[in-house]
Design a protein around this motif. Structure first.
Motif, PDB file in Angstrom:
ATOM      1  N   TYR A   1       0.930  -1.450  -0.156  1.00  0.00           N
ATOM      2  CA  TYR A   1       0.042   0.632   0.015  1.00  0.00           C
ATOM      3  C   TYR A   1       0.661   1.268  -0.215  1.00  0.00           C
ATOM      4  CZ  TYR A   1      -4.037  -3.039   0.804  1.00  0.00           C
ATOM      5  OH  TYR A   1      -4.804  -3.782   1.316  1.00  0.00           O
ATOM      6  N   ARG A   2       2.509   1.029  -0.347  1.00  0.00           N
ATOM      7  CA  ARG A   2       3.016   2.168   0.114  1.00  0.00           C
ATOM      8  C   ARG A   2       3.994   2.877  -1.221  1.00  0.00           C
ATOM      9  NH1 ARG A   2       7.012   0.558   4.011  1.00  0.00           N
ATOM     10  NH2 ARG A   2       6.053   1.017   5.484  1.00  0.00           N
ATOM     11  N   SER A   3       3.751   2.021  -2.265  1.00  0.00           N
ATOM     12  CA  SER A   3       4.743   2.244  -2.981  1.00  0.00           C
ATOM     13  C   SER A   3       4.221   2.373  -4.669  1.00  0.00           C
ATOM     14  CB  SER A   3       6.316   1.548  -3.128  1.00  0.00           C
ATOM     15  OG  SER A   3       6.849   1.986  -1.884  1.00  0.00           O
ATOM     16  N   CYS A   4       4.296   3.003  -5.211  1.00  0.00           N
ATOM     17  CA  CYS A   4       3.806   2.898  -6.822  1.00  0.00           C
ATOM     18  C   CYS A   4       5.138   1.975  -7.160  1.00  0.00           C
ATOM     19  CB  CYS A   4       4.150   4.843  -7.491  1.00  0.00           C
ATOM     20  SG  CYS A   4       3.244   5.597  -7.054  1.00  0.00           S
ATOM     21  N   GLN A   5       3.953   1.378  -8.919  1.00  0.00           N
ATOM     22  CA  GLN A   5       4.818   0.665  -9.296  1.00  0.00           C
ATOM     23  C   GLN A   5       6.200   0.270  -9.496  1.00  0.00           C
ATOM     24  OE1 GLN A   5       2.945  -2.558  -8.904  1.00  0.00           O
ATOM     25  NE2 GLN A   5       4.576  -3.525  -9.417  1.00  0.00           N
ATOM     26  N   HIS A   6       6.894   1.564 -10.781  1.00  0.00           N
ATOM     27  CA  HIS A   6       8.027   1.241 -10.654  1.00  0.00           C
ATOM     28  C   HIS A   6       8.639   1.069 -10.081  1.00  0.00           C
ATOM     29  CE1 HIS A   6       8.092   2.959 -14.730  1.00  0.00           C
ATOM     30  NE2 HIS A   6       7.432   3.353 -14.502  1.00  0.00           N
TER      31      HIS A   6
ATOM     32  N   GLY B   1      -0.426   2.596  -9.497  1.00  0.00           N
ATOM     33  CA  GLY B   1       0.287   2.988 -10.132  1.00  0.00           C
ATOM     34  C   GLY B   1       1.160   3.512 -10.485  1.00  0.00           C
ATOM     35  N   PRO B   2       1.436   2.891 -11.736  1.00  0.00           N
ATOM     36  CA  PRO B   2       3.003   2.718 -12.365  1.00  0.00           C
ATOM     37  C   PRO B   2       4.000   4.265 -11.202  1.00  0.00           C
ATOM     38  CG  PRO B   2       1.679   4.059 -13.984  1.00  0.00           C
ATOM     39  CD  PRO B   2       0.927   3.507 -12.658  1.00  0.00           C
ATOM     40  N   GLY B   3       3.286   5.647 -11.221  1.00  0.00           N
ATOM     41  CA  GLY B   3       4.289   6.830 -10.605  1.00  0.00           C
ATOM     42  C   GLY B   3       5.391   6.823 -11.761  1.00  0.00           C
ATOM     43  N   ASP B   4       6.268   7.550 -11.138  1.00  0.00           N
ATOM     44  CA  ASP B   4       7.828   8.563 -11.676  1.00  0.00           C
ATOM     45  C   ASP B   4       8.353   7.002 -11.625  1.00  0.00           C
ATOM     46  OD1 ASP B   4       6.355   9.961 -11.040  1.00  0.00           O
ATOM     47  OD2 ASP B   4       7.116  11.666  -9.453  1.00  0.00           O
ATOM     48  N   PRO B   5       9.169   7.183 -12.664  1.00  0.00           N
ATOM     49  CA  PRO B   5       9.881   5.932 -13.250  1.00  0.00           C
ATOM     50  C   PRO B   5      11.321   6.251 -11.491  1.00  0.00           C
ATOM     51  CG  PRO B   5       9.667   6.903 -15.100  1.00  0.00           C
ATOM     52  CD  PRO B   5       8.975   7.637 -14.190  1.00  0.00           C
ATOM     53  N   VAL B   6      11.880   5.713 -11.445  1.00  0.00           N
ATOM     54  CA  VAL B   6      12.631   5.978 -10.411  1.00  0.00           C
ATOM     55  C   VAL B   6      14.074   6.034 -11.528  1.00  0.00           C
ATOM     56  CG1 VAL B   6      14.858   4.439  -9.191  1.00  0.00           C
ATOM     57  CG2 VAL B   6      12.446   3.521  -9.662  1.00  0.00           C
ATOM     58  N   LEU B   7      15.068   7.119 -11.095  1.00  0.00           N
ATOM     59  CA  LEU B   7      15.478   7.759 -12.205  1.00  0.00           C
ATOM     60  C   LEU B   7      17.158   7.949 -10.714  1.00  0.00           C
ATOM     61  CD1 LEU B   7      14.333  11.205 -11.983  1.00  0.00           C
ATOM     62  CD2 LEU B   7      14.555   9.992 -13.384  1.00  0.00           C
TER      63      LEU B   7
ATOM     64  N   LEU C   1      16.463  -1.596 -14.532  1.00  0.00           N
ATOM     65  CA  LEU C   1      15.585   0.093 -14.916  1.00  0.00           C
ATOM     66  C   LEU C   1      16.132   0.405 -16.171  1.00  0.00           C
ATOM     67  CD1 LEU C   1      16.769   2.497 -11.794  1.00  0.00           C
ATOM     68  CD2 LEU C   1      14.595   0.887 -12.478  1.00  0.00           C
ATOM     69  N   ASP C   2      15.808   0.489 -17.393  1.00  0.00           N
ATOM     70  CA  ASP C   2      16.138   0.867 -18.649  1.00  0.00           C
ATOM     71  C   ASP C   2      17.207   1.278 -18.713  1.00  0.00           C
ATOM     72  OD1 ASP C   2      15.128  -1.091 -18.565  1.00  0.00           O
ATOM     73  OD2 ASP C   2      13.040  -0.176 -19.502  1.00  0.00           O
ATOM     74  N   ARG C   3      17.702   2.310 -17.960  1.00  0.00           N
ATOM     75  CA  ARG C   3      18.259   3.396 -18.440  1.00  0.00           C
ATOM     76  C   ARG C   3      19.361   4.108 -16.816  1.00  0.00           C
ATOM     77  NH1 ARG C   3      14.736   8.476 -20.709  1.00  0.00           N
ATOM     78  NH2 ARG C   3      14.956   8.412 -18.332  1.00  0.00           N
ATOM     79  N   ALA C   4      19.449   2.836 -16.394  1.00  0.00           N
ATOM     80  CA  ALA C   4      20.095   2.412 -15.696  1.00  0.00           C
ATOM     81  C   ALA C   4      21.466   4.102 -15.104  1.00  0.00           C
ATOM     82  CB  ALA C   4      20.420   1.645 -14.947  1.00  0.00           C
ATOM     83  N   LEU C   5      22.194   3.269 -16.096  1.00  0.00           N
ATOM     84  CA  LEU C   5      23.595   4.517 -15.733  1.00  0.00           C
ATOM     85  C   LEU C   5      23.308   5.386 -16.558  1.00  0.00           C
ATOM     86  CD1 LEU C   5      25.750   0.695 -15.586  1.00  0.00           C
ATOM     87  CD2 LEU C   5      24.676   2.235 -13.821  1.00  0.00           C
ATOM     88  N   GLU C   6      22.562   5.881 -16.799  1.00  0.00           N
ATOM     89  CA  GLU C   6      22.667   6.599 -18.068  1.00  0.00           C
ATOM     90  C   GLU C   6      22.963   8.157 -16.956  1.00  0.00           C
ATOM     91  OE1 GLU C   6      19.291   9.124 -20.457  1.00  0.00           O
ATOM     92  OE2 GLU C   6      19.729   7.060 -21.398  1.00  0.00           O
TER      93      GLU C   6
END
Ligand code: ATP
Ligand code: MG
Length: 671
Positions: A279-284, A309-315, A638-643
């Motif tokens: 119940y805490r975090s969005c899906q990403h 819901g998905p929420g913000d992607p992890v940066l 994460l797809d763009r993890a190291l960008e």
């Protein structure tokens, strides 16, 4: 149902009373909510008397939050004597030992030694000046105590010179502590276990009294705590424990996951309930967490899902160095606060090591962002606070010799080292405390009148205040005490004004805290003096304010924030390299614990998570070159993890917060 919304599995855990119950579930699945709701359910719907319920949490803060939650959930008033017992293991230990002081061969006013008091005694026992060695022995002693290993046993078991020396220091340390009528933090758990083991009468009394045990974060209990739980839980006791094996992060302090497995064998009727909805975090965020923890061997399979819901992607951002990292985080927080109409308190910056806090603090200050720091050096370890605390300890326990020495020499009252040495010798011969020794007749022949007079005056002063502390209100006694020792004048006489006034301000905050807590909980000064040792910060003060939270990962357990930054996610820091170079088997265990720490960090976030790492990090004045991103970043999948995220534009860097907000407002008006 009196509690807030519960899903069917949670409801089952709340209502299950026939057999012991274990809720085993991932982060944010509402385990703590189960504990709070069960407390309310027992009182409101089952008519259980609140004092026969004990809820055990991992931190003081969690204990207070639980009490608050209970106050809102429970319809039956639970004030004063009708309160359930909600506390940490350690606070329960203080309560237990006060009640059972006699069985523990302690006086009710025993002292509680904080880590640095203990370190002093251990250093002496070792006969060394080597602080690093003393610290190592201190943690070894702590592990022995938490493993319920007595000094003689430790001596018998240890091999090798180093171990032997540590075990002998343990024996002497234990003897000194009991001579001082003092206990350390580990004793707060160890002694209750010993008493309950050997004293049937005491055991039955406690088992009759506490019919319901509710335990949060059970994965972090150590052997002594587990033994204590087993002794408290009699045949008629119902207990509910909740925990998450993936969040066990106190192995280095002796907590052992075996306890989770042992529950099943020790209690064959144990009902195990799993919760799977988060119940805490969005899906990403949840995906990243699930991916990371997947790499650890599993005790119990769990899958978490969320409807948020998905929420913000992890940066993920790569920074040149830790200064840039701190600055970026601070700038991001100001911007996000504005963009999302958030409060400062919606943000947390979490890190592996306390040392990371300094630069982050600087950067936040530069941006005029209010913050509070948790998990660092405690308020109660400040010199001025400990000075005053020495007086309070002495009021409670006149056997507390370290407190005596500190109090009698701070502020100075013309009592020198030679005088104290003579007094110490006399106390040794008479087997009594320093405070008692100064009233011995023999003191008159050994010390010159001019040496003895201030000592006796001090002794009389302490006795007078002890008498008053038992009878008068905390506020009056403590104000009078401060005035009588002229502590403020002493500060200003001995330090530059700025420092002195800072210190004095800390003293005032400390005193206010004592007064407030004493009044809220109806405690006298003597009781407060004991509780103080357990507090690590002036709780309740900063918490009301709107501030960003800076915290170590360890201290963030159980908490949640809408926006979380994880700083310094690099090889060598998270996972930490400390201890990993030791023997291989141990290294694997520790490494997995580092991964769980990462999992704990990720799962504190509700809506957004930003992870950063630095190519260089300063250590003291040195720069440690070429660091690598933590392998946990790759594991998050994460797809763009190291960008690398775009740099702050020079304009952005130069702007003051006001300017930036104005610019953002302009932008909003345009759209
Ligand atoms: P952790 O493992 O981090 O300690 P937890 O399992 O103890 O997490 P809680 O802190 O109890 O989880 O709950 C996480 C969040 O979800 C809280 O904000 C809580 O209020 C909310 N929550 C829990 N159960 C429900 C529910 N059934 N319906 C709605 N919200 C819930
Ligand atoms: Mg919890």
């Amino acid at each position: 149902m009196t509690s807030a919304a519960l899903n069917p599995a949670q409801r089952e855990a709340v209502r299950h009373l026939e057999t012991p119950c274990l809720v085993l579930a991932g982060a944010g699945s509402g385990k703590t909510r189960v504990i709070a709701s069960k407390l309310a359910y027992l009182i409101d719907e089952c008519g259980v008397a609140a004092p026969s319920i004990a809820a055990i949490t991992f931190t003081n803060k969690a204990a207070r939050e639980m009490l608050e939650r209970a106050r809102t959930l429970v319809q039956t008033p639970i004030e004063g004597r009708r309160k359930p017992l909600i506390s940490t293991f350690h606070a329960l230990g203080v309560h237990f030992l006060r009640t059972e002081a006699q069985a523990a061969a302690l006086k009710p006013g025993f002292s509680i030694f904080a880590a640095d008091d203990s370190l002093g005694v251990i250093t002496q026992a070792l006969g060394t000046t080597d602080r690093v060695l003393a610290r190592a022995v201190q943690s070894q002693i702590s592990l022995w105590k938490n493993g319920l290993i007595e000094p003689d046993e430790a001596v018998a078991r240890s091999t090798g010179d180093r171990d032997q020396a540590a075990a002998r220091a343990y024996r002497e340390y234990a003897a000194t502590l009991s001579a001082y009528q003092a206990v350390d933090f580990d004793d707060l758990i160890r002694l209750p276990v010993r008493i309950l083991e050997r004293d049937l009468e005491v055991r039955e009394r406690w088992q009759r009294r506490l019919r319901y045990l509710l335990i949060d974060e059970v994965q972090d209990t150590n052997a002594a705590q587990y033994a204590w739980l087993r002794l408290l839980a009699g045949p008629l006791t119902h207990f509910t424990a909740v925990g998450d094996d993936d969040q066990s992060i106190y192995g280095w302090r002796g907590a052992t996951l075996d306890n989770l497995q042992r529950l099943g064998t020790d209690y064959p009727t144990l009902k195990v309930i799993k919760l799977e909805q988060n119940y805490r975090s969005c899906q990403h965020i949840l995906n990243a967490a699930n991916q990371v923890i997947r790499a650890n061997p599993k005790l119990f399979e769990k899958t978490l899902w969320s409807e948020l819901g998905p929420g913000d992607p992890v940066l993920v951002s790569a920074c040149e160095d830790d200064e840039e990292e701190a600055e970026r985080i601070a700038v991001r927080i100001s911007a996000m606060k504005f963009e999302r109409r958030a409060r400062f308190a919606d943000f947390a910056v979490l890190y592996r090591s306390n040392q990371q806090a300094r630069l982050l603090e600087q950067a936040l200050r530069k941006q005029h962002i209010p913050y509070t720091v948790t998990g660092g050096t405690s308020f109660f370890e400040r010199t001025e606070v400990r000075d005053l605390a020495a007086y309070l300890r002495l009021l409670v326990n006149d056997d507390d010799d370290p407190a005596f020495i500190r109090a009698v020499t701070t502020p100075r009252r013309g009592i020198g080292a030679a005088t104290l040495e003579t007094l110490g010798a006399l106390a040794g011969e008479r087997q009594c405390s320093l405070l008692a020794a100064l009233f011995e007749t023999a003191a008159e022949s050994r010390l010159a009148a001019r040496q003895l007079a201030p000592l006796r005056e001090f002794g009389a002063f302490i006795h007078r205040f002890t008498w008053r502390a038992e009878r008068e209100t905390v506020a009056v006694v403590i104000d009078d005490l401060l005035a009588a020792i002229a502590y403020r004048d002493w500060l200003f006489d001995n330090e530059p004004d700025r420092q002195a006034s800072q210190r004095w301000q800390n003293v005032c905050e400390f005193v206010d805290w004592i007064k407030r807590r004493a009044e809220e909980d109806g405690r006298n000064l003597l009781e407060m003096a004991q509780l103080m040792a357990l507090a690590s910060r002036l709780d309740g003060r900063e918490d009301d304010s709107d501030a960003v939270r800076l915290s170590t990962l360890h201290a963030a357990k159980g908490l949640e924030w809408p926006h979380v930054f994880l700083a310094g996610v690099e090889e060598g820091l998270l996972p930490s390299s400390v201890g990993l170079e030791d023997d291989a088997a141990d290294a694997i265990v520790r490494f997995e614990e580092e991964r769980r720490l990462m999992y704990v960090g990720i799962t504190r976030a509700q809506r957004s998570l930003q992870v950063s790492w630095c190519r260089q990090r300063s250590r003291g004045r040195e720069r440690v070159a070429e660091r690598e991103p933590s392998r946990f970043i790759a594991e998050m999948g994460l797809d763009r993890a190291l960008e690398k995220t775009p740099d702050l534009s020079p304009e952005q860097k130069a702007q003051t917060p006001q300017e930036r907000i104005a610019a953002l407002q302009a932008l909003l008006r345009k759209s």
